[in-house]
Design a protein around this motif. Structure first.
Motif, PDB file in Angstrom:
ATOM      1  N   ALA A 341       1.019   5.102 -49.873  1.00 26.90           N
ATOM      2  CA  ALA A 341      -0.310   4.469 -49.863  1.00 26.90           C
ATOM      3  C   ALA A 341      -1.318   5.476 -50.373  1.00 26.90           C
ATOM      4  O   ALA A 341      -1.196   6.670 -50.100  1.00 26.90           O
ATOM      5  N   GLN A 342      -2.303   4.953 -51.104  1.00 27.86           N
ATOM      6  CA  GLN A 342      -3.359   5.859 -51.554  1.00 27.86           C
ATOM      7  C   GLN A 342      -4.341   6.049 -50.394  1.00 27.86           C
ATOM      8  O   GLN A 342      -4.872   5.070 -49.861  1.00 27.86           O
ATOM      9  N   LEU A 343      -4.518   7.289 -49.955  1.00 25.45           N
ATOM     10  CA  LEU A 343      -5.434   7.540 -48.848  1.00 25.45           C
ATOM     11  C   LEU A 343      -6.805   7.920 -49.402  1.00 25.45           C
ATOM     12  O   LEU A 343      -6.945   8.932 -50.085  1.00 25.45           O
ATOM     13  N   ASN A 344      -7.779   7.059 -49.113  1.00 22.81           N
ATOM     14  CA  ASN A 344      -9.115   7.290 -49.676  1.00 22.81           C
ATOM     15  C   ASN A 344      -9.899   8.253 -48.791  1.00 22.81           C
ATOM     16  O   ASN A 344     -10.759   7.841 -48.023  1.00 22.81           O
ATOM     17  N   GLN A 345      -9.558   9.544 -48.889  1.00 23.06           N
ATOM     18  CA  GLN A 345     -10.239  10.518 -48.022  1.00 23.06           C
ATOM     19  C   GLN A 345     -11.438  11.167 -48.716  1.00 23.06           C
ATOM     20  O   GLN A 345     -11.657  10.962 -49.896  1.00 23.06           O
ATOM     21  N   GLY A 346     -12.202  11.923 -47.943  1.00 28.60           N
ATOM     22  CA  GLY A 346     -13.376  12.620 -48.507  1.00 28.60           C
ATOM     23  C   GLY A 346     -14.633  11.767 -48.524  1.00 28.60           C
ATOM     24  O   GLY A 346     -15.647  12.135 -49.116  1.00 28.60           O
ATOM     25  N   ALA A 347     -14.582  10.605 -47.863  1.00 30.62           N
ATOM     26  CA  ALA A 347     -15.732   9.688 -47.914  1.00 30.62           C
ATOM     27  C   ALA A 347     -16.994  10.305 -47.302  1.00 30.62           C
ATOM     28  O   ALA A 347     -18.094  10.126 -47.836  1.00 30.62           O
ATOM     29  N   SER A 348     -16.826  11.050 -46.210  1.00 31.72           N
ATOM     30  CA  SER A 348     -18.020  11.564 -45.519  1.00 31.72           C
ATOM     31  C   SER A 348     -18.811  12.498 -46.431  1.00 31.72           C
ATOM     32  O   SER A 348     -20.038  12.371 -46.566  1.00 31.72           O
ATOM     33  N   GLU A 349     -18.094  13.417 -47.101  1.00 30.62           N
ATOM     34  CA  GLU A 349     -18.785  14.341 -48.026  1.00 30.62           C
ATOM     35  C   GLU A 349     -19.391  13.565 -49.196  1.00 30.62           C
ATOM     36  O   GLU A 349     -20.502  13.874 -49.641  1.00 30.62           O
ATOM     37  N   SER A 350     -18.680  12.556 -49.715  1.00 23.18           N
ATOM     38  CA  SER A 350     -19.207  11.778 -50.848  1.00 23.18           C
ATOM     39  C   SER A 350     -20.503  11.068 -50.456  1.00 23.18           C
ATOM     40  O   SER A 350     -21.462  11.033 -51.232  1.00 23.18           O
ATOM     41  N   ILE A 351     -20.526  10.505 -49.259  1.00 18.54           N
ATOM     42  CA  ILE A 351     -21.735   9.788 -48.808  1.00 18.54           C
ATOM     43  C   ILE A 351     -22.922  10.759 -48.738  1.00 18.54           C
ATOM     44  O   ILE A 351     -24.017  10.470 -49.228  1.00 18.54           O
ATOM     45  N   VAL A 352     -22.668  11.933 -48.184  1.00 21.39           N
ATOM     46  CA  VAL A 352     -23.752  12.926 -48.067  1.00 21.39           C
ATOM     47  C   VAL A 352     -24.246  13.345 -49.458  1.00 21.39           C
ATOM     48  O   VAL A 352     -25.462  13.444 -49.692  1.00 21.39           O
ATOM     49  N   SER A 353     -23.337  13.541 -50.407  1.00 24.10           N
ATOM     50  CA  SER A 353     -23.759  13.929 -51.771  1.00 24.10           C
ATOM     51  C   SER A 353     -24.636  12.839 -52.389  1.00 24.10           C
ATOM     52  O   SER A 353     -25.654  13.133 -53.010  1.00 24.10           O
ATOM     53  N   ILE A 354     -24.236  11.588 -52.193  1.00 22.06           N
ATOM     54  CA  ILE A 354     -25.019  10.484 -52.771  1.00 22.06           C
ATOM     55  C   ILE A 354     -26.412  10.439 -52.125  1.00 22.06           C
ATOM     56  O   ILE A 354     -27.434  10.315 -52.804  1.00 22.06           O
ATOM     57  N   LEU A 355     -26.452  10.600 -50.803  1.00 23.22           N
ATOM     58  CA  LEU A 355     -27.749  10.541 -50.110  1.00 23.22           C
ATOM     59  C   LEU A 355     -28.656  11.703 -50.527  1.00 23.22           C
ATOM     60  O   LEU A 355     -29.874  11.542 -50.610  1.00 23.22           O
ATOM     61  N   LYS A 356     -28.061  12.856 -50.814  1.00 25.16           N
ATOM     62  CA  LYS A 356     -28.874  14.003 -51.250  1.00 25.16           C
ATOM     63  C   LYS A 356     -29.565  13.692 -52.578  1.00 25.16           C
ATOM     64  O   LYS A 356     -30.688  14.122 -52.820  1.00 25.16           O
ATOM     65  N   ASN A 357     -28.875  12.927 -53.409  1.00 27.79           N
ATOM     66  CA  ASN A 357     -29.438  12.590 -54.718  1.00 27.79           C
ATOM     67  C   ASN A 357     -30.565  11.580 -54.650  1.00 27.79           C
ATOM     68  O   ASN A 357     -31.319  11.440 -55.606  1.00 27.79           O
ATOM     69  N   ILE A 358     -30.659  10.850 -53.541  1.00 26.39           N
ATOM     70  CA  ILE A 358     -31.738   9.848 -53.480  1.00 26.39           C
ATOM     71  C   ILE A 358     -32.969  10.371 -52.746  1.00 26.39           C
ATOM     72  O   ILE A 358     -33.955   9.684 -52.654  1.00 26.39           O
ATOM     73  N   GLN A 359     -32.902  11.608 -52.191  1.00 19.55           N
ATOM     74  CA  GLN A 359     -34.051  12.036 -51.400  1.00 19.55           C
ATOM     75  C   GLN A 359     -35.273  12.289 -52.277  1.00 19.55           C
ATOM     76  O   GLN A 359     -35.178  12.699 -53.366  1.00 19.55           O
TER      77      GLN A 359
END
Ligand code: UD1
Ligand code: UDP
Length: 359
Positions: A341-359
């Motif tokens: 199965a493909q494990l979709n890990q690293g989501a927490s860091e990805s979310i934080v990176s995206i939020l940093k870009n919108i500040q």
């Protein structure tokens, strides 16, 4: 940026457990707990097991009908949001706390970020399905855990694709982190051996009416004549069992709801798990434990499609027949474990990176 993260139940605490410390690191975050779950074993134990800091606000809303519970949350959350004036509200999943958090924020014109957006069981009998659809359509940042969810949002429901981010699954992050802190002694505490028992959980509203619960527990009793079953009982389910004196076979080990370390210790060592939980379907894939889903549908079809998890339905005879087949042919279980199965890990860091870009 000032962020308010709103949650209130066991799975939200677990699935936000890797994101919360990152948000504290990079933003000014306030944590608001609605109090939807409040018993020690449904709430505080997870803060201890997952090493989470205290919340800034505990609203102590407690249990109630959907309208009363959600309405009370909405009123209290509005007060806090008006006072704190966050620039973004984050919610996770599909509970009444998720809906109240998103609705309170959107009515105040505060942007909403939804973690685990786009999951669909396409079954409107589930209160969670209503919550998911409503929250997604009032959210501004939708963090989808897998390709199915991403397609549900962008293709089927026509949410503008610039709002939707395919980031993976924070539940996978939490589970991978938890692998280091599993309680290895839980097996011995209950005199269990690896692969010699089935882990069983059940709590969905549609599975815990008296009639549905009786039907499913009839299957459990029959199965437990062949193999030990461990059943940590959700407090909703416990109440229905006790109020109706439903009998459970002695070969079923009953316990209170378990903390995360104990539960994961038992999950990872089980032959397979039978459950109607959403979170456990994801965790079983990470731990490579076959998962038999006691429902007619699931929002985690991605794992069923590849043959890693199985949809059992809720008819007692069908449940018994499939479990008997697995117990008679253990090579099927081994084959399920071999599926990648493909494990979709690293989501927490990805979310934080995206939020940093919108500040
Ligand atoms: C809620 C979520 C569900 C999620 C589940 C996780 C909604 C609509 N449902 O369901 O999506 O999968 O949490 O476990 O938001 N109770 C206690 N102590 C507690 C919590 C609950 O005794 O700390 C008992 C009460 O009798 C309560 C019942 O459980 O009435 C149901 O609790 P509730 O939060 O309404 O729904 P869950 O079944 O927990
Ligand atoms: N869980 C737990 N102890 C238990 C049962 C479940 O720690 O006795 C964890 C499980 O590992 C998963 C989460 O609780 O991370 C799932 O919660 P639940 O099944 O209540 O809700 P759902 O995921 O269906 O919304």
């Amino acid at each position: 940026m000032k962020i308010a993260t709103i949650f209130g139940t066991r799975p939200e605490i677990i699935k936000l457990s890797t994101l919360i410390p990152l948000l504290d690191r990079d933003f000014n975050q306030i944590l608001i707990h609605t109090g939807q779950h409040y018993s020690y074993k449904m709430d505080k134990i997870f803060f201890e097991d997952l090493d989470l800091r205290d919340c800034d606000y505990s609203l102590n809303i407690g249990s109630g009908t959907h309208g009363k519970q959600t309405g009370n949350m909405l009123m209290e959350l509005e007060n806090v949001l008006l006072h704190e004036k966050p620039e973004l509200v984050i919610v996770q999943g599909d509970t009444n706390s998720t809906l109240a958090g998103a609705l309170a924020a959107s009515k105040l014109q505060i942007p909403v970020a939804h973690v685990e957006a786009g999951c669909r069981s396409f079954d409107r009998r589930m209160p969670e399905e209503i919550n998911r659809v409503l929250v997604d359509h009032i959210s501004d940042y939708l963090f989808a855990p897998d390709l199915n969810s991403f397609k549900n949002l962008t293709l089927s429901e026509c949410i503008p694709s610039e709002k939707v981010y395919l980031v993976g699954n924070t539940s996978v992050d939490a589970c991978i982190r938890a692998m280091k802190i599993f309680n290895r002694e839980t097996l011995e505490d209950y005199s269990l051996k690896k692969d010699s028992y089935i882990l069983f959980t059940l709590h969905r509203q549609e599975n815990t009416t008296y009639e549905s619960l009786k039907e499913i527990l009839m299957a459990l009793n029959i199965i437990s004549n062949r193999i030990k079953v461990f059943f940590p009982v959700h407090l909703r389910t416990k109440k229905v069992i006790e109020d109706n004196n439903i009998e459970i076979n002695d070969n079923v080990i009953l316990s209170d709801p378990l903390g995360y370390k104990d539960f994961m210790g038992l999950l990872t060592n089980s032959m397979f798990v039978m459950t109607d939980s959403g979170g456990i379907q994801e965790e079983s894939v990470v731990l490579n434990v076959p998962c038999l889903i006691i429902r007619d549908n699931t929002e985690w079809m991605i794992y069923v499609e590849i043959g890693k998890n199985l949809l059992l339905g809720t008819n007692h005879q069908k449940i018994v027949d499939i479990v008997n087949k697995l117990l008679d042919n253990p090579e099927i279980i081994e084959k399920m474990k071999l599926i990648e199965a493909q494990l979709n890990q690293g989501a927490s860091e990805s979310i934080v990176s995206i939020l940093k870009n919108i500040q």
